[in-house]
Design a protein around this motif. Structure first.
Motif, PDB file in Angstrom:
ATOM      1  N   ALA A 258      21.843 -68.920 -13.969  1.00  0.00           N
ATOM      2  CA  ALA A 258      22.163 -69.662 -12.742  1.00  0.00           C
ATOM      3  C   ALA A 258      22.606 -71.086 -13.051  1.00  0.00           C
ATOM      4  CB  ALA A 258      20.957 -69.658 -11.810  1.00  0.00           C
ATOM      5  N   MET A 259      21.977 -71.697 -14.086  1.00  0.00           N
ATOM      6  CA  MET A 259      22.398 -73.058 -14.447  1.00  0.00           C
ATOM      7  C   MET A 259      23.831 -73.051 -14.953  1.00  0.00           C
ATOM      8  SD  MET A 259      18.878 -74.641 -15.879  1.00  0.00           S
ATOM      9  CE  MET A 259      19.595 -75.462 -17.285  1.00  0.00           C
ATOM     10  N   ASP A 260      24.173 -72.044 -15.745  1.00  0.00           N
ATOM     11  CA  ASP A 260      25.557 -71.894 -16.203  1.00  0.00           C
ATOM     12  C   ASP A 260      26.491 -71.603 -15.018  1.00  0.00           C
ATOM     13  OD1 ASP A 260      24.924 -72.343 -18.829  1.00  0.00           O
ATOM     14  OD2 ASP A 260      24.783 -70.219 -19.360  1.00  0.00           O
ATOM     15  N   ALA A 261      26.006 -70.834 -14.070  1.00  0.00           N
ATOM     16  CA  ALA A 261      26.848 -70.484 -12.913  1.00  0.00           C
ATOM     17  C   ALA A 261      27.288 -71.744 -12.166  1.00  0.00           C
ATOM     18  CB  ALA A 261      26.105 -69.538 -11.978  1.00  0.00           C
ATOM     19  N   ALA A 262      26.414 -72.727 -12.107  1.00  0.00           N
ATOM     20  CA  ALA A 262      26.782 -73.991 -11.450  1.00  0.00           C
ATOM     21  C   ALA A 262      27.921 -74.665 -12.218  1.00  0.00           C
ATOM     22  CB  ALA A 262      25.567 -74.908 -11.359  1.00  0.00           C
ATOM     23  N   LYS A 263      27.876 -74.569 -13.555  1.00  0.00           N
ATOM     24  CA  LYS A 263      28.955 -75.152 -14.379  1.00  0.00           C
ATOM     25  C   LYS A 263      30.237 -74.327 -14.251  1.00  0.00           C
ATOM     26  CE  LYS A 263      25.582 -77.033 -17.583  1.00  0.00           C
ATOM     27  NZ  LYS A 263      24.799 -76.665 -18.773  1.00  0.00           N
ATOM     28  N   ILE A 264      30.083 -73.022 -14.123  1.00  0.00           N
ATOM     29  CA  ILE A 264      31.245 -72.137 -13.939  1.00  0.00           C
ATOM     30  C   ILE A 264      31.916 -72.460 -12.598  1.00  0.00           C
ATOM     31  CG2 ILE A 264      31.847 -69.718 -13.458  1.00  0.00           C
ATOM     32  CD1 ILE A 264      29.730 -68.985 -15.663  1.00  0.00           C
ATOM     33  N   ARG A 265      31.105 -72.688 -11.606  1.00  0.00           N
ATOM     34  CA  ARG A 265      31.623 -73.088 -10.285  1.00  0.00           C
ATOM     35  C   ARG A 265      32.367 -74.430 -10.406  1.00  0.00           C
ATOM     36  NH1 ARG A 265      34.148 -73.075  -5.864  1.00  0.00           N
ATOM     37  NH2 ARG A 265      33.441 -74.557  -4.310  1.00  0.00           N
ATOM     38  N   ALA A 266      31.748 -75.375 -11.099  1.00  0.00           N
ATOM     39  CA  ALA A 266      32.371 -76.701 -11.265  1.00  0.00           C
ATOM     40  C   ALA A 266      33.660 -76.596 -12.078  1.00  0.00           C
ATOM     41  CB  ALA A 266      31.391 -77.660 -11.938  1.00  0.00           C
ATOM     42  N   ALA A 267      33.733 -75.619 -12.965  1.00  0.00           N
ATOM     43  CA  ALA A 267      34.936 -75.427 -13.786  1.00  0.00           C
ATOM     44  C   ALA A 267      36.063 -74.746 -13.010  1.00  0.00           C
ATOM     45  CB  ALA A 267      34.593 -74.611 -15.027  1.00  0.00           C
ATOM     46  N   GLY A 268      35.757 -74.310 -11.777  1.00  0.00           N
ATOM     47  CA  GLY A 268      36.840 -73.803 -10.944  1.00  0.00           C
ATOM     48  C   GLY A 268      36.726 -72.390 -10.431  1.00  0.00           C
ATOM     49  N   ALA A 269      35.566 -71.743 -10.602  1.00  0.00           N
ATOM     50  CA  ALA A 269      35.421 -70.377 -10.074  1.00  0.00           C
ATOM     51  C   ALA A 269      35.235 -70.421  -8.557  1.00  0.00           C
ATOM     52  CB  ALA A 269      34.229 -69.686 -10.714  1.00  0.00           C
ATOM     53  N   ASP A 270      35.910 -69.529  -7.864  1.00  0.00           N
ATOM     54  CA  ASP A 270      35.779 -69.421  -6.403  1.00  0.00           C
ATOM     55  C   ASP A 270      34.785 -68.333  -6.028  1.00  0.00           C
ATOM     56  OD1 ASP A 270      38.217 -71.153  -5.668  1.00  0.00           O
ATOM     57  OD2 ASP A 270      39.000 -69.716  -7.119  1.00  0.00           O
ATOM     58  N   MET A 271      34.572 -67.402  -6.963  1.00  0.00           N
ATOM     59  CA  MET A 271      33.655 -66.280  -6.743  1.00  0.00           C
ATOM     60  C   MET A 271      32.876 -66.082  -8.044  1.00  0.00           C
ATOM     61  SD  MET A 271      36.537 -63.719  -5.185  1.00  0.00           S
ATOM     62  CE  MET A 271      37.912 -64.491  -6.028  1.00  0.00           C
ATOM     63  N   ILE A 272      31.574 -65.814  -7.893  1.00  0.00           N
ATOM     64  CA  ILE A 272      30.741 -65.586  -9.076  1.00  0.00           C
ATOM     65  C   ILE A 272      29.879 -64.352  -8.856  1.00  0.00           C
ATOM     66  CG2 ILE A 272      28.903 -66.545 -10.559  1.00  0.00           C
ATOM     67  CD1 ILE A 272      29.959 -69.323  -9.965  1.00  0.00           C
ATOM     68  N   GLY A 273      29.798 -63.536  -9.884  1.00  0.00           N
ATOM     69  CA  GLY A 273      28.907 -62.378  -9.873  1.00  0.00           C
ATOM     70  C   GLY A 273      28.369 -62.188 -11.274  1.00  0.00           C
ATOM     71  N   GLY A 274      27.805 -61.018 -11.547  1.00  0.00           N
ATOM     72  CA  GLY A 274      27.282 -60.760 -12.879  1.00  0.00           C
ATOM     73  C   GLY A 274      27.769 -59.432 -13.396  1.00  0.00           C
ATOM     74  N   CYS A 275      27.863 -59.323 -14.724  1.00  0.00           N
ATOM     75  CA  CYS A 275      28.212 -58.037 -15.320  1.00  0.00           C
ATOM     76  C   CYS A 275      26.976 -57.506 -16.049  1.00  0.00           C
ATOM     77  CB  CYS A 275      29.441 -58.198 -16.213  1.00  0.00           C
ATOM     78  SG  CYS A 275      30.350 -56.639 -16.424  1.00  0.00           S
ATOM     79  N   CYS A 276      27.156 -56.870 -17.193  1.00  0.00           N
ATOM     80  CA  CYS A 276      26.055 -56.152 -17.854  1.00  0.00           C
ATOM     81  C   CYS A 276      24.781 -56.997 -17.990  1.00  0.00           C
ATOM     82  CB  CYS A 276      26.482 -55.704 -19.244  1.00  0.00           C
ATOM     83  SG  CYS A 276      27.984 -54.724 -19.223  1.00  0.00           S
TER      84      CYS A 276
END
Ligand SMILES: [Zn+2]
Length: 293
Positions: A258-276
């Motif tokens: 989740a902490m990385d997801a916040a950085k992924i969002r800040a890097a420009g992701a509009d949608m976030i989910g999870g894989c394996c």
């Protein structure tokens, strides 16, 4: 006509679900070679997993149709059930889907190689995806996601096949490895080449999923964002699977992810989910971290 999914996406970042396979493993169904058969054999289990992801906060949940294209099903002698398995899968996801949330029809790789490396002509590959997309669209999905594509040529055939099947929001997500020279598909295609070709072929949205953990995916997101203005979906793995004392678990915790997801969002992701390796706990943690209401 305005599409409700696209309209929502203009308002706020959207959450996708996590892995299906990881939860099937927990339910003792993980060794199954053809998880798509569970739509028929264990419909309640599949619907329950979808429900858990919507409850965790997912705005869009992906149908259990990853292996549902005719070429993939032929390998297991299931090609006659193609329409039935895809239609059932959409029905199960829709049953679990609350009002105002979305069902994403999932399309994965065929498992076959196109000419000249393999024996599948481009027209046949395109027809393969056309057939699956037609069933998904007829069953009422809100969007289609082509994911875990490791070959740009096959991903392009998939985009073209879906485009022929109907007018529906279409997302194309490749899987990239990290090398010392940057991010590449296993076929050696880089980000800018993939993105521009997929856009030209008709993908409305782009993405990356699988292979990399959430930490490595932060830089990948930055590079994807620099390569396109279109909406981006990022679905990392929860690290690598580790087996200890007969149990398989993934390296990353929901909190780290989740902490990385916040950085992924800040890097420009509009949608976030999870894989394996990701579970409803991961999606819940991302929702909390991004403070999505
Ligand atoms: Zn994956």
């Amino acid at each position: 006509m305005a599409n409700p999914f696209i309209e929502q996406l203009k308002e706020k970042p959207l959450l996708f679900d996590g892995a299906m396979g990881t939860l099937l493993m927990e339910a003792g169904q993980g060794s199954l070679k053809t998880p798509i058969l569970l739509n028929l054999d264990e419909p309640e289990l599949v619907a329950d997993i979808h429900r858990q992801y919507y409850d965790a906060g997912a705005d869009a949940v992906i149908t259990n149709t990853f292996g549902g294209s005719p070429l993939k099903l032929t390998a297991d002698g299931l090609e006659q059930q193609m329409a039935e398995l895809n239609r059932l899968a959409v029905k199960l996801t829709r049953q679990a889907c609350p009002e105002g949330k979305f069902v994403a029809g999932d399309i994965g790789p065929s498992g076959k190689m196109m000419q000249p490396l393999g024996d599948i002509p481009p027209e046949e590959m395109q027809a393969n995806y056309f057939s699956q997309a037609r069933e998904l669209i007829a069953s009422g999905v809100d969007l289609i996601i082509i994911e875990t594509m490791y070959s740009l040529e096959e991903a392009l055939a998939a985009v073209q096949g879906v485009r022929k099947a109907g007018d529906i929001p279409l997302l194309a997500s490749m899987t990239y490895s990290k090398t010392k020279n940057g991010f590449f598909t296993v076929m050696g295609e880089n980000i800018s080449r993939c993105v521009s070709a997929l856009e030209k072929a008709g993908a409305d949205m782009l993405g990356a999923n699988c292979t990399l953990n959430s930490t490595d995916t932060i830089d990948l997101t930055r590079e994807l964002r620099a390569a396109t203005d279109r909406p981006l979906l990022i679905q990392p793995n929860a690290g690598k699977p580790v087996t200890s004392k007969g149990e398989t678990y993934y390296e990353q915790t929901p909190a780290e992810f989740a902490m990385d997801a916040a950085k992924i969002r800040a890097a420009g992701a509009d949608m976030i989910g999870g894989c394996c390796g990701t579970t409803p706990e991961f999606i819940q943690a991302v929702k909390a971290e991004l403070a999505l209401g």
